[in-house]
Design an enzyme around this catalytic site. Structure first.
Site, PDB file in Angstrom:
ATOM      1  N   LYS A  12       0.840  -1.208   0.000  1.00  0.00           N
ATOM      2  CA  LYS A  12       0.000   0.000   0.000  1.00  0.00           C
ATOM      3  C   LYS A  12       0.871   1.253   0.000  1.00  0.00           C
ATOM      4  O   LYS A  12       0.570   2.233  -0.673  1.00  0.00           O
ATOM      5  CB  LYS A  12      -0.901   0.035   1.237  1.00  0.00           C
ATOM      6  CG  LYS A  12      -2.066  -0.934   1.198  1.00  0.00           C
ATOM      7  CD  LYS A  12      -2.970  -0.664   2.399  1.00  0.00           C
ATOM      8  CE  LYS A  12      -4.201  -1.547   2.400  1.00  0.00           C
ATOM      9  NZ  LYS A  12      -5.131  -1.212   3.494  1.00  0.00           N
ATOM     10  N   ASP A  64      -8.891   1.790   4.708  1.00  0.00           N
ATOM     11  CA  ASP A  64      -9.485   0.470   4.838  1.00  0.00           C
ATOM     12  C   ASP A  64     -10.051   0.097   3.474  1.00  0.00           C
ATOM     13  O   ASP A  64     -10.727   0.916   2.831  1.00  0.00           O
ATOM     14  CB  ASP A  64     -10.580   0.451   5.918  1.00  0.00           C
ATOM     15  CG  ASP A  64     -10.855  -0.976   6.371  1.00  0.00           C
ATOM     16  OD1 ASP A  64      -9.892  -1.779   6.444  1.00  0.00           O
ATOM     17  OD2 ASP A  64     -12.019  -1.315   6.635  1.00  0.00           O
ATOM     18  N   PHE A 140      -0.570  -7.848  -4.525  1.00  0.00           N
ATOM     19  CA  PHE A 140      -0.705  -8.580  -3.267  1.00  0.00           C
ATOM     20  C   PHE A 140      -2.147  -9.055  -3.075  1.00  0.00           C
ATOM     21  O   PHE A 140      -3.052  -8.656  -3.811  1.00  0.00           O
ATOM     22  CB  PHE A 140      -0.256  -7.704  -2.089  1.00  0.00           C
ATOM     23  CG  PHE A 140      -1.091  -6.470  -1.861  1.00  0.00           C
ATOM     24  CD1 PHE A 140      -0.933  -5.355  -2.666  1.00  0.00           C
ATOM     25  CD2 PHE A 140      -2.033  -6.423  -0.843  1.00  0.00           C
ATOM     26  CE1 PHE A 140      -1.710  -4.216  -2.464  1.00  0.00           C
ATOM     27  CE2 PHE A 140      -2.805  -5.287  -0.626  1.00  0.00           C
ATOM     28  CZ  PHE A 140      -2.641  -4.182  -1.450  1.00  0.00           C
ATOM     29  N   ALA A 141      -2.293  -9.945  -2.108  1.00  0.00           N
ATOM     30  CA  ALA A 141      -3.611 -10.438  -1.665  1.00  0.00           C
ATOM     31  C   ALA A 141      -4.502 -10.852  -2.844  1.00  0.00           C
ATOM     32  O   ALA A 141      -4.173 -11.783  -3.578  1.00  0.00           O
ATOM     33  CB  ALA A 141      -4.270  -9.410  -0.751  1.00  0.00           C
ATOM     34  N   LYS A 163      -1.454  -0.511 -12.403  1.00  0.00           N
ATOM     35  CA  LYS A 163      -2.474  -0.701 -11.357  1.00  0.00           C
ATOM     36  C   LYS A 163      -2.855   0.663 -10.773  1.00  0.00           C
ATOM     37  O   LYS A 163      -4.021   0.954 -10.533  1.00  0.00           O
ATOM     38  CB  LYS A 163      -1.963  -1.642 -10.249  1.00  0.00           C
ATOM     39  CG  LYS A 163      -3.008  -1.864  -9.156  1.00  0.00           C
ATOM     40  CD  LYS A 163      -2.563  -2.769  -8.012  1.00  0.00           C
ATOM     41  CE  LYS A 163      -3.625  -2.766  -6.906  1.00  0.00           C
ATOM     42  NZ  LYS A 163      -3.210  -3.417  -5.670  1.00  0.00           N
TER      43      LYS A 163
HETATM   44  P1  IMP Z   1      -7.148  -3.739   4.579  1.00  0.00           P
HETATM   45  O1  IMP Z   1      -7.977  -4.053   5.815  1.00  0.00           O
HETATM   46  O2  IMP Z   1      -7.432  -2.414   4.005  1.00  0.00           O
HETATM   47  O3  IMP Z   1      -5.679  -3.935   4.777  1.00  0.00           O
HETATM   48  O4  IMP Z   1      -7.576  -4.781   3.458  1.00  0.00           O
HETATM   49  C1  IMP Z   1      -8.453  -5.877   3.623  1.00  0.00           C
HETATM   50  C2  IMP Z   1      -8.000  -7.059   2.784  1.00  0.00           C
HETATM   51  O5  IMP Z   1      -8.100  -6.737   1.408  1.00  0.00           O
HETATM   52  C3  IMP Z   1      -6.568  -7.480   3.070  1.00  0.00           C
HETATM   53  O6  IMP Z   1      -6.462  -8.889   2.951  1.00  0.00           O
HETATM   54  C4  IMP Z   1      -5.818  -6.802   1.960  1.00  0.00           C
HETATM   55  O7  IMP Z   1      -4.636  -7.449   1.689  1.00  0.00           O
HETATM   56  C5  IMP Z   1      -6.837  -6.881   0.810  1.00  0.00           C
HETATM   57  N1  IMP Z   1      -6.610  -5.767  -0.124  1.00  0.00           N
HETATM   58  C6  IMP Z   1      -6.730  -4.441   0.146  1.00  0.00           C
HETATM   59  N2  IMP Z   1      -6.370  -3.711  -0.915  1.00  0.00           N
HETATM   60  C7  IMP Z   1      -6.018  -4.591  -1.875  1.00  0.00           C
HETATM   61  C8  IMP Z   1      -5.530  -4.428  -3.189  1.00  0.00           C
HETATM   62  O8  IMP Z   1      -5.297  -3.324  -3.707  1.00  0.00           O
HETATM   63  N3  IMP Z   1      -5.282  -5.576  -3.860  1.00  0.00           N
HETATM   64  C9  IMP Z   1      -5.491  -6.811  -3.337  1.00  0.00           C
HETATM   65  N4  IMP Z   1      -5.935  -7.018  -2.115  1.00  0.00           N
HETATM   66  C10 IMP Z   1      -6.193  -5.916  -1.374  1.00  0.00           C
END
Ligand code: IMP
Length: 188
Positions: A12, A64, A140-141, A163
């Site tokens: 991020k 978030d 990621f993720a 992206k």
């Molecule tokens: P967070 O609570 O904002 O960190 O995100 C919630 C979930 O969504 C976490 O598993 C993050 O890794 C995933 N996530 C948030 N933003 C992205 C993204 O841009 N790409 C992929 N996964 C994301």
């Protein structure tokens, strides 16, 4: 201009630095951890920003984000973090087996607060589709699962620059950056 981003997620931070470059905003990262209350993205971002601004005694942003899949009644949504670390991408693909409507949205909410002011929030959304298989090793993720509208590749296959042109984060952070320029100018 400088702003402090409260996060432990280096992906991020890297994306945010790229996005803020054109606004001349320098990002400082602080991995402060804040209580993640249960609620909508907006509630989490507001609470986190207020908490961190008070704790550090300076203006901060928190973000978030989550993946919202229409056919799963917008799951995992606010449970995205938990679902990523339990079911993972393979689990999501299983839930999407034989599902024809693959529409999904990534949503991002930025919360900005100072020790003295109530939080401001900025929303960014990008629509797209869940791929049938994980594709790409970048990002990621959930990135290898998500194909943004008007693009044949998943976020996992895109460079960070590409992206950053299309993402939910780009939209929320750009909206924040425009507002922040005025905020800083009119502060004193
Ligand atoms: P967070 O609570 O904002 O960190 O995100 C919630 C979930 O969504 C976490 O598993 C993050 O890794 C995933 N996530 C948030 N933003 C992205 C993204 O841009 N790409 C992929 N996964 C994301």
């Amino acid at each position: 201009m400088k702003v402090t981003f409260i996060t432990g997620n280096q992906h991020k931070v890297k994306e945010a630095r790229g996005i803020f470059q054109q606004f001349d905003i320098r990002l400082e990262q602080v991995d402060l951890g804040y209580p993640e209350i249960q609620g909508e993205l907006t509630d989490v971002a507001c609470y986190g920003a207020k908490y961190a601004a008070k704790k550090l005694g300076k203006p901060v942003i928190v973000e978030d984000a989550g993946l919202f899949i229409k056919a799963l009644e917008w799951f995992p949504g606010t449970y995205s973090s938990y679902v990523q670390s339990t079911l993972g991408n393979e689990g999501i693909l299983k839930l999407m087996k034989n599902v024809h409507d693959r529409y999904a949205e990534f949503r991002s909410v930025i919360g900005f607060a100072t020790p003295k002011t109530e939080p401001e929030i900025f929303l960014g959304v990008v629509g797209g589709n869940i791929a049938h298989h994980e594709k790409g090793k970048r990002g990621f993720a959930y990135d290898p699962l998500f194909k943004p509208e008007s693009c044949d590749l998943t976020f996992g296959e895109l460079t960070i620059e590409k992206k950053n042109e299309l993402s939910h984060r780009r939209r929320s952070m750009e909206s924040f950056a425009h507002w922040y320029e005025d905020f800083v100018e009119n502060k004193d």
